[in-house]
Write an enzyme that holds these catalytic residues in place. Structure first.
Site, PDB file in Angstrom:
ATOM      1  CE1 TYR A  82       3.865  -0.719   5.185  1.00 42.79           C
ATOM      2  CE2 TYR A  82       2.306  -1.284   3.441  1.00 42.79           C
ATOM      3  CZ  TYR A  82       3.433  -1.576   4.187  1.00 42.79           C
ATOM      4  OH  TYR A  82       4.138  -2.732   3.931  1.00 42.79           O
ATOM      5  CG  ASN A 117      12.682  -5.879   7.181  1.00 40.66           C
ATOM      6  OD1 ASN A 117      11.816  -6.194   6.384  1.00 40.66           O
ATOM      7  ND2 ASN A 117      12.615  -6.169   8.475  1.00 40.66           N
ATOM      8  CB  THR A 168       5.134 -12.238   8.947  1.00 40.23           C
ATOM      9  OG1 THR A 168       4.188 -11.151   8.831  1.00 40.23           O
ATOM     10  CG2 THR A 168       5.995 -12.305   7.701  1.00 40.23           C
ATOM     11  CG  ASP A 187      13.590  -4.870  15.829  1.00 38.68           C
ATOM     12  OD1 ASP A 187      12.813  -4.114  16.452  1.00 38.68           O
ATOM     13  OD2 ASP A 187      13.222  -5.608  14.901  1.00 38.68           O
TER      14      ASP A 187
END
Length: 268
Positions: free
Chosen positions: A159, A87, A196, A37
């Site tokens: 997106y 991801n 989330t 990340d």
């Protein structure tokens, strides 16, 4: 038995949300997880919490040089790569200074979303294939697409476009690896609304929170958000040897949203 015992798997966007949940699930199933990340402190904290078989590596998925360095590190320290969960992604709305609809989105914002979502996925696939080929490793690549990659999203054009491209690229990767005789599978997952932390600012608190939740899930036949654990369970399956005949597949995790028109009134 641990379903992913001793498999070396890279997870991008592992600091939070679905990435974190999948990283935990992979680790629980015996995998050696490489947590990547741009949020260095968060993946280091997660790696320390998981302990043995967890490693943190700072990665900007849009930069090819960083992918090359990561794969060199994996090869030198692990000797192989058995899985990749692509991801990492952004909606473009996180720090938007303007609209993201197809008429008004700026070219700069369009490029930024595609650089992370699509370029990041392309680069991950590219360099994972090369490392798996070099080390003669069987592997599974799981690409994060979205419900938004299957339908139009008027307010998030970049997106939706990036996720649709990931869906198609997944099939290209799967066919290419098969054509090359490489034991590498590639599949995509397509979650809808998964609860989330990214949703929290939109949900609010107290009574208003419940009203907001009901409004968001009104079109879902199951009348609820999906859970990270439900996405992670599918990712574990795809990364495991149980799914050795699943290739170029796309799996929706949406509570039935995409099944067709839905009327919430019973009996209609």
């Amino acid at each position: 038995m641990a379903r992913l015992k001793d498999k070396v798997i890279v997870i991008t966007g592992a600091a939070r949300g679905i990435g974190e949940g999948v990283a935990r699930a992979y680790h629980n199933e015996g995998a050696i997880v490489i947590l990547t990340d741009i949020l260095t402190e968060e993946i280091e904290a997660l790696s320390a919490e998981l302990g043995e078989r967890a490693h943190a590596y700072t990665l900007d998925v849009s930069q090819e040089s960083e992918w090359q360095s990561l794969m060199q590190w994996v090869e030198q320290n692990m000797g192989r790569l058995n899985g990749l969960f692509n991801n990492a992604g952004i909606t473009g709305l996180e720090a938007a200074t303007g609209p993201h609809d197809p008429e008004h989105v700026s070219l700069e914002d369009w490029h930024r979303v595609h650089a992370v979502n699509l370029d990041g996925t392309f680069l991950g696939c590219k360099h994972a294939i090369q490392l798996m080929r070099r080390t003669k490793s069987a592997g599974s690549i799981v690409n994060m697409s979205s419900r938004s990659g299957l339908v139009g999203i008027p307010g998030a054009a970049a997106y939706a476009s990036s996720k649709a491209a990931i869906r198609n690229h997944t099939k290209t990767v799967a066919l290419y690896c098969a054509q090359q005789g490489l034991p590498i599978r590639c599949n995509s997952i397509h979650p809808a609304a998964i609860l989330t932390p990214i949703w929290e600012p939109m949900l609010g608190e107290g009574e208003q929170r419940e009203k907001n939740i009901q409004k968001i899930v009104a079109d879902c036949p199951m009348h609820r958000f999906g859970e990270v654990s439900e996405v992670a369970a599918v990712c574990v399956l795809l990364a495991s040897d149980e799914a050795n005949y699943m290739n170029a597949s796309e799996i929706t995790i949406d509570g039935g949203v995409l099944a067709g028109s839905f009327n919430a009134s019973a009996g209609d």
